[in-house]
Design an enzyme around this catalytic site. Structure first.
Site, PDB file in Angstrom:
ATOM      1  N   GLU A  64       7.780  13.784  -5.509  1.00 25.45           N
ATOM      2  CA  GLU A  64       9.059  13.200  -5.085  1.00 25.45           C
ATOM      3  C   GLU A  64       9.325  11.889  -5.832  1.00 25.45           C
ATOM      4  OE1 GLU A  64       6.536  14.301  -3.244  1.00 25.45           O
ATOM      5  OE2 GLU A  64       7.100  14.597  -1.153  1.00 25.45           O
TER       6      GLU A  64
ATOM      7  N   ALA B   6     -14.877  44.164  -8.659  1.00 28.24           N
ATOM      8  CA  ALA B   6     -14.319  45.182  -9.555  1.00 28.24           C
ATOM      9  C   ALA B   6     -14.989  46.499  -9.212  1.00 28.24           C
ATOM     10  CB  ALA B   6     -14.583  44.799 -11.005  1.00 28.24           C
TER      11      ALA B   6
ATOM     12  N   LEU C 177     -19.941  32.483 -15.239  1.00 23.19           N
ATOM     13  CA  LEU C 177     -19.080  32.157 -14.088  1.00 23.19           C
ATOM     14  C   LEU C 177     -18.216  30.918 -14.318  1.00 23.19           C
ATOM     15  CD1 LEU C 177     -21.512  32.858 -11.087  1.00 23.19           C
ATOM     16  CD2 LEU C 177     -19.772  34.375 -12.044  1.00 23.19           C
TER      17      LEU C 177
ATOM     18  N   GLY D 178     -22.843  40.596  -5.876  1.00 17.46           N
ATOM     19  CA  GLY D 178     -23.215  41.997  -5.778  1.00 17.46           C
ATOM     20  C   GLY D 178     -23.101  42.501  -4.350  1.00 17.46           C
TER      21      GLY D 178
ATOM     22  N   ASN E  47     -22.042  40.416  -0.936  1.00 15.26           N
ATOM     23  CA  ASN E  47     -20.702  40.812  -0.468  1.00 15.26           C
ATOM     24  C   ASN E  47     -20.742  41.207   1.013  1.00 15.26           C
ATOM     25  OD1 ASN E  47     -19.552  40.365  -2.929  1.00 15.26           O
ATOM     26  ND2 ASN E  47     -19.378  42.522  -3.511  1.00 15.26           N
TER      27      ASN E  47
END
Ligand SMILES: NC(=O)c1ccc[n+]([C@@H]2O[C@H](COP(=O)([O-])OP(=O)(O)OC[C@H]3O[C@@H](n4cnc5c(N)ncnc54)[C@H](OP(=O)(O)O)[C@@H]3O)[C@@H](O)[C@H]2O)c1
Length: 367
Positions: A51, A154, A204, A296, A300
């Protein structure tokens, strides 16, 4: 016209990805007589709020103008003096905001002060969802006191993340992995398990190539400190690598890692392993608003089971691995009854041409 100006304010806010955390991303546009006279986008390192940047650019032209801002202006003194005071002093006559600031120090107080000064305050409710999504980690942190934890994986279409023998190469395409880099870039920390660190020797890192204010904090869950000193993670440590162990880890291993610039933390959890919820709390104490898990099968599941995961981002490749030995996305014991499944909601599909897609969804928290 509100649409165009608020869209610009949101686009300016989005320029703060990886640059505004641990504060929210904010964009502001000042319009006088239908013309944009000032723009601002917040960066944590720059200190000055969006702002104020917009007011500075507008100068005297701000008088009588309307400010479109993605988040409620703050009315308290923190690292900066209140934006509301500057807005009032500059002669802005109307504020259009896309969302309320969930920070308890603001939470409506900004709007109240502006209204009391005679400024018209409007909430552009049609932009509220977009504004909150942009700052979802900040909103989550303010509401719960914990970082937003996203589990990314993935997968093949049959939900496998690794094959039993040759595990070289990737499951998803380069295009899908480029998308993952955007997620890493937007995260404050990334967590993996020692199983993945040993199998893949990953770096990573955030490889998007655009600047970030703080390094992506890399975290390895490694109860007994098995992480090799010659791993890419250790070799690339620059104050951005934390290995979390349990009290079972040897002092000698700890010293060896610390001598290479790795920070070693001890957080004992169930079954002699690291406590994942405590890891998330520790990252919250370090002002991480967002945490990404890229691990892995074991981590997870442990993360999902612990209740630490808030959302998932699952990338699917048009492949089937099959076989009981291929690792599922989430291993462990899983839930033993369908009725006990972890339920997701607000599912969003992201198509990755030509043949892939990702599923973004939030873990349902039952009241
Ligand atoms: N497709 C994908 O997206 C993807 C992503 C990552 C990995 N992977 C694949 O996954 C495979 C590795 O899977 P993984 O299950 O062996 O490895 P992981 O889940 O990454 O790591 C498991 C290890 O983490 C440690 N750990 C520490 N605290 C834990 C906790 N609270 N709960 C569970 N584990 C904890 C345990 O070792 P300690 O007991 O020694 O601490 C455990 O054996 C590799 O083949 C890799 O390529 C695939």
């Amino acid at each position: 016209m509100t649409n165009i100006f608020m869209q610009e304010a949101l686009a300016l806010a989005a320029q703060g990805v990886a640059l505004a955390s641990p504060n929210p991303m904010v964009g502001a546009v000042i319009v006088t007589d239908g013309v944009v006279v000032g723009r601002g986008s917040y960066r944590y390192a720059g200190v000055t709020h969006a702002e104020i940047l917009a007011l500075r650019e507008a100068g005297e032209q701000a008088r009588g103008g309307t400010m479109y801002v993605s988040l409620e202006p703050h009315a308290h003194t923190g690292r900066t003096t209140p934006c509301t005071d500057a807005i009032i002093a500059a002669g802005i006559v109307k504020i259009v905001a896309a969302s309320l600031d969930p920070n308890p120090l603001v939470a409506g107080a900004g709007f109240t002060q502006l209204r009391e000064a005679g400024i018209v305050v409007e909430i552009a409710s049609e932009f509220q969802a977009e504004a909150e999504k942009l700052n979802e980690a900040f909103f989550h942190f303010m509401r719960t006191g914990r970082p937003l934890v996203m589990l990314k994986s993935a997968l093949t279409l049959d939900g496998k993340i690794a094959a039993p023998e040759d595990n070289t190469g990737w499951i998803t395409s380069e295009r899908a992995r480029a998308h993952v880099q955007l997620l890493r870039h937007a995260s404050d920390a990334i967590v993996t398990g020692i199983g993945t660190a040993l199998a893949d020797d990953p770096l990573l890192t955030d490889r998007l190539g655009t600047p970030r204010t703080r390094p992506l904090l890399r975290v390895v869950l490694d109860s007994t400190l098995r992480l090799p000193l010659e791993s890419k993670l250790v070799k690339s440590a620059q104050g951005d690598l934390i290995v979390v162990a349990t009290t079972a880890a040897s002092a000698e291993r700890r010293r060896a890692l610390e001598a290479r610039g790795v920070e070693v933390k001890t957080l004992d959890g169930p079954r002699g392993r690291v406590d994942i919820r405590d890891v998330v709390s520790m990252l919250g104490e370090r002002c991480c608003l967002s945490v990404m898990i890229e691990a892995g099968s074991k981590v997870n599941w442990a993360a999902l089971e612990s209740g630490a995961v808030d959302k998932v981002f699952l990338y699917y490749a048009p492949k089937i691995l099959g076989g009981v030995q291929s690792l599922p996305m989430a291993g462990g014991t899983g839930r033993l009854r369908r009725a006990d499944a972890i339920v997701l909601e607000r599912t969003q599909l992201h198509v990755i041409p030509p043949d892939e897609f990702a599923v973004e969804a939030y873990v349902r928290r039952d009241a």
